[in-house]
Structures are given as structure tokens and as C-alpha cells.
Design a protein around this motif. Structure first.
Motif, PDB file in Angstrom:
ATOM      1  N   GLU A 136      34.855  33.095  48.373  1.00  0.00           N
ATOM      2  CA  GLU A 136      34.895  34.414  48.682  1.00  0.00           C
ATOM      3  C   GLU A 136      36.105  34.828  49.713  1.00  0.00           C
ATOM      4  O   GLU A 136      36.770  35.880  49.367  1.00  0.00           O
ATOM      5  CB  GLU A 136      33.470  35.115  49.258  1.00  0.00           C
TER       6      GLU A 136
ATOM      7  N   ARG B  43      43.400  50.803  45.924  1.00  0.00           N
ATOM      8  CA  ARG B  43      41.971  50.497  46.309  1.00  0.00           C
ATOM      9  C   ARG B  43      41.628  48.946  46.149  1.00  0.00           C
ATOM     10  O   ARG B  43      41.728  48.609  44.857  1.00  0.00           O
ATOM     11  CB  ARG B  43      40.924  51.267  45.546  1.00  0.00           C
TER      12      ARG B  43
ATOM     13  N   GLU C 237      36.046  48.482  40.040  1.00  0.00           N
ATOM     14  CA  GLU C 237      35.430  48.689  41.153  1.00  0.00           C
ATOM     15  C   GLU C 237      34.989  47.478  41.672  1.00  0.00           C
ATOM     16  O   GLU C 237      34.661  47.281  42.873  1.00  0.00           O
ATOM     17  CB  GLU C 237      33.964  49.619  40.533  1.00  0.00           C
ATOM     18  N   THR C 238      34.417  46.374  41.161  1.00  0.00           N
ATOM     19  CA  THR C 238      33.718  45.206  41.747  1.00  0.00           C
ATOM     20  C   THR C 238      34.293  44.175  41.148  1.00  0.00           C
ATOM     21  O   THR C 238      34.653  43.912  39.926  1.00  0.00           O
ATOM     22  CB  THR C 238      32.295  45.383  41.339  1.00  0.00           C
TER      23      THR C 238
ATOM     24  N   ARG D 110      39.043  37.382  48.696  1.00  0.00           N
ATOM     25  CA  ARG D 110      39.467  38.499  49.587  1.00  0.00           C
ATOM     26  C   ARG D 110      40.910  38.567  50.095  1.00  0.00           C
ATOM     27  O   ARG D 110      41.475  39.806  49.883  1.00  0.00           O
ATOM     28  CB  ARG D 110      38.602  38.841  50.623  1.00  0.00           C
TER      29      ARG D 110
ATOM     30  N   PRO E 123      38.974  46.343  45.285  1.00  0.00           N
ATOM     31  CA  PRO E 123      37.630  46.081  44.867  1.00  0.00           C
ATOM     32  C   PRO E 123      36.566  45.583  45.676  1.00  0.00           C
ATOM     33  O   PRO E 123      36.806  44.581  46.537  1.00  0.00           O
ATOM     34  CB  PRO E 123      37.695  45.499  43.537  1.00  0.00           C
ATOM     35  N   GLU E 124      35.317  46.187  45.394  1.00  0.00           N
ATOM     36  CA  GLU E 124      33.985  45.381  46.279  1.00  0.00           C
ATOM     37  C   GLU E 124      34.222  43.936  45.811  1.00  0.00           C
ATOM     38  O   GLU E 124      34.304  43.724  44.675  1.00  0.00           O
ATOM     39  CB  GLU E 124      32.988  46.242  45.954  1.00  0.00           C
ATOM     40  N   VAL E 125      33.885  43.232  46.804  1.00  0.00           N
ATOM     41  CA  VAL E 125      33.484  41.746  46.258  1.00  0.00           C
ATOM     42  C   VAL E 125      31.943  41.462  46.481  1.00  0.00           C
ATOM     43  O   VAL E 125      31.554  41.686  47.399  1.00  0.00           O
ATOM     44  CB  VAL E 125      34.463  40.865  47.347  1.00  0.00           C
ATOM     45  N   VAL E 126      31.388  40.639  45.449  1.00  0.00           N
ATOM     46  CA  VAL E 126      30.099  40.115  45.584  1.00  0.00           C
ATOM     47  C   VAL E 126      30.303  38.572  45.183  1.00  0.00           C
ATOM     48  O   VAL E 126      31.173  38.327  44.587  1.00  0.00           O
ATOM     49  CB  VAL E 126      29.271  40.804  44.702  1.00  0.00           C
TER      50      VAL E 126
ATOM     51  N   ALA F 281      33.932  46.029  36.080  1.00  0.00           N
ATOM     52  CA  ALA F 281      33.506  44.771  36.889  1.00  0.00           C
ATOM     53  C   ALA F 281      34.246  43.491  36.169  1.00  0.00           C
ATOM     54  O   ALA F 281      33.990  43.234  34.934  1.00  0.00           O
ATOM     55  CB  ALA F 281      32.192  44.652  37.558  1.00  0.00           C
TER      56      ALA F 281
END
Length: 395
Positions: free
Chosen positions: A67, A86, A57-58, A71, A88-91, A36
Motif C-alpha cells: 500500500e 485526482r 475512482e479507486t 500511494r 484515486p482512493e486506495v484500498v 476501479a
């Protein structure tokens, strides 16, 4: 040789520390895998490129408003590479770095700037990960909180001086240590008197002769506040009393620090100034990463100089030592007030010499909370008071 790549989380990936760490990692894909990344949000395009280069992954971003841009940047970067990758997931949000620091991994590199790095530091320690610490502020402001959580050698320092001390202390007993000696480049104003620095401008203070760093750290190096903070950090990392921690000015920046032993021997760690060396050591410890950074060329003649610190011209080291010895919330106040004073200086509201003068006044006014009574809330309250008081004095 490492049999499996070490999993790493990088906080502050788009800054100087983060980008140099990623350079080390990309050149050693058999050794490291980044799980990450997290950054503030000012450079989302770079963050997106890093995320896809490393196949993380993140991705975290501290700014909620960044944000959507992140994205979009991730999608655009994926498309530019032909798609099929892929995303990645975003937080997002102020807690993003703390969340990512708590993920299961071998090492967390905390390269965040400022005391906002304290919560992620504690999260990484609580998760049992090795903390590769470039965010000295989190240790300085939260000293007792950090130390009570850290296991033996769970924290590997990245500051070149503390990495040097860490290396020199390996295999030696603490009772055999007489003194720690931190080196300082002396900054752009080495050799000047206090009077000669009265009219220093922000542009002059930001012109560091060796390192490329952010504005706060660069100004801190110019007036040696940074070296004062490093004295506090050295005390907390190695449990050596302040009376046995010295600073010497070494303009060539080849000797990164030294340990003097009771028998008269002194060990020094020497290398050309390149942060990739302490970063690779922190990420790979106890293994060293071959060719992580340039080496000394011992076939060429060279001269190295060492000078005592002029405490009258640069009183920050002595003040920081007193602040560190007082302990408790005092270092948090010192650090927070300094950030505000540097901001006032770069905005033209405060003279260069007045930075340390103002710090001395603020720490003198602080009603210290002792280390045994410290909590995250107490640290936050002390910092808030210090920032408000610094703004009052520099308005």
C-alpha cells in the motif's frame, strides 16, 4: 452503438488478462469507463500508470505491505504528468478485490489467478453486475455456490474456448446440442510419449508455443491439466454432461472450440489467437467491439490439423472429467493440489509426469463434501487439506 459508456471494474489489472483488457478499453473510450482497478501488489508502478490512464475512482491492492509503495507511485505518476490530476482512493488487503467487485457497475472482469478469485466472483454476482470471467478457478472450485447465484447470461466466459462455445450456442436450443468440442494446442510436448516426458524441465514446460501466460497456467497447458479444468468449466457453464464434452488437439489454434448438433452440423468459432477478442466480447456483450483483434486472412492458403488426445501420455483430461463428475469439493481439491504440485515441479522437487500422478492420489484420498452441502468454509477447508497433503507428498 452503446449510448453511454459501460462502467467496468477490473480485478487482476496488471496481469496478462488485465493489461489486454485495458488495451481494448483505451482504444474504445466511448464504450467503456473503468471505475476501479485491483491487483496483487507486485507491480505498483504499472498499477499507478493504469489508474491515471483510465482516471479511475479507486485502486485496490491485495498486499497490505504494498500500500505505501502504491500511494507513492500514484503521487509520482501524477506529478510526472504535470500534477492537478485526482489521485484515486486506495484500498488494501486480501478483501480489496471482493470490496471492489461489489461496487455498482455494469461489468466486473475477474482476471485474478487462482481460487482466491472465488469471493470476488460471488460478490460481483450478488451485486447484479455482469461477470466477465477469466478466473476459471472460482467457477471450478465453487461450482454450486456460483451457479446458484448467477442469473441467465450473467456470466460471460473469457477463456477463448468457452467464449467460442458461448458464441456457437447463441440462438440454439440445448436439446439440439450433441457434443461440445474443446480444442487444445497440445502444448510444447505434443506428440511425445509419457516416457519421453520423464525428464522434462521447468524451462521446457514454460515454453508455450502460442500463449504468453503465468507459470501455473503455462505448466497446466504443457500437461493438459488446464484443458481438464476447462472441461469442468464447460460443464458448469453450459450444463452439458461430461460424457458429451470432448477435447481435440489443434496445433494451429485458429479454431477455438466447436459445438456439434444432433443433425450432424458443427459450428466453430475461428480467429487468430488473441485474447483481446474474447475480452472485448465479454466486456461489450451483446455488442461486438469493432477491430478488437486481428482477423483471419482468407486470401492466404492455410492448413488446419486436428488430433485425438493421447490419454496415456496426457491423462489429466480424463482425470479432470472424473473429478468434475464427482463434483462437490472434489474440483477444489484437484485445483489446489495442482497449484502446489506445479510449484514443486518448478522448484525442482517433482518430476513433470508426477504432477498428474500426485493429483490422482490426492483426489483418491479426499472425503468429498457433496455440492448441496457446500459452503465457502467447506471449500476453504478442502483446499487447505489438499495443499497440505500435496506439500507432504512433494517435500
Amino acid at each position: 452503438m452503446i449510448s453511454e459508456p459501460r462502467t467496468v471494474v477490473i480485478l487482476g489489472s496488471t496481469g496478462s488478462i488485465g493489461t489486454q483488457a485495458i488495451d481494448v478499453i483505451l482504444r474504445n473510450p466511448d464504450r467503456f469507463r473503468v471505475r476501479a482497478l485491483c491487483a496483487g501488489g507486485a507491480h505498483v508502478s504499472l498499477l499507478a500508470r493504469q489508474a491515471l490512464d483510465l482516471e479511475v475512482e479507486t485502486v485496490g491492492v491485495a498486499s497490505v505491505t504494498a500500500e505505501p509503495d502504491l500511494r507513492a507511485a500514484l503521487r509520482a505518476e501524477s506529478a510526472a504528468r504535470g500534477g492537478g490530476r485526482r489521485v484515486p482512493e486506495v484500498v488494501a488487503g486480501p478483501e480489496a478485490s471482493t470490496h471492489l467487485a461489489s461496487l455498482p457497475c455494469d461489468a466486473v472482469l475477474n482476471g485474478i489467478t487462482g481460487s482466491v478469485g472465488l469471493a470476488p466472483t460471488l460478490a460481483a454476482l450478488d451485486a447484479g453486475s455482469r461477470l466477465v470471467l477469466a478466473n476459471k478457478e472460482s467457477l471450478i472450485v465453487g461450482g454450486p455456490l456460483v451457479k446458484e447465484r448467477a442469473k441467465k447470461e450473467q456470466i460471460i466466459p473469457v477463456d477463448s474456448e468457452h467464449s467460442a462455445l458461448f458464441q456457437c450456442l447463441q440462438g440454439n436450443r440445448s436439446e439440439d446440442v450433441r457434443r461440445l468440442v474443446l480444442t487444445a494446442s497440445g502444448g510444447p510436448f505434443r506428440g511425445r510419449t509419457r516416457a519421453q516426458m520423464a525428464d522434462v524441465t521447468a524451462e521446457q514446460a514454460l515454453a508455450h508455443p502460442v500463449w504468453d501466460m503465468g507459470p501455473v497456467v503455462t505448466v497446466n497447458c504443457a500437461n493438459l491439466v488446464n484443458k481438464g479444468l476447462e472441461v469442468i468449466e464447460a460443464h458448469l457453464l453450459f450444463d452439458i454432461p461430461f460424457s458429451r464434452i470432448d477435447v481435440v488437439v489443434h496445433p494451429q489454434v485458429m479454431v477455438h472450440s466447436m459445438v456439434e448438433f444432433v443433425d450432424g452440423s458443427t459450428l466453430a468459432q475461428v480467429s487468430p489467437p488473441d485474447m483481446r477478442l474474447p475480452l472485448s466480447l465479454g466486456l461489450g456483450w451483446p455488442d461486438r467491439v469493432p477491430d478488437a483483434a486481428p482477423m483471419c486472412d482468407w486470401t492466404k492458403a492455410a492448413s488446419w490439423e486436428f488430433f485425438p488426445v493421447d490419454d496415456e501420455a496426457f491423462p489429466a483430461v480424463r482425470l479432470a472429467s472424473a473429478v468434475g463428475e464427482a463434483g462437490g469439493t472434489m474440483p477444489a481439491v484437484f485445483n489446489a493440489a495442482n497449484e502446489e504440485c506445479v510449484a514443486a515441479f518448478t522448484a525442482g522437487k517433482l518430476q513433470f509426469n508426477a504432477i498428474v500422478d500426485t493429483l490422482r492420489r490426492i483426489v483418491g484420498e479426499h472425503d468429498r463434501i457433496p455440492g448441496e452441502s457446500m459452503t465457502l468454509e467447506a471449500v476453504a477447508d478442502a483446499e487447505a487439506w489438499a495443499r497440505a497433503r500435496a506439500r507432504e507428498l512433494t517435500a
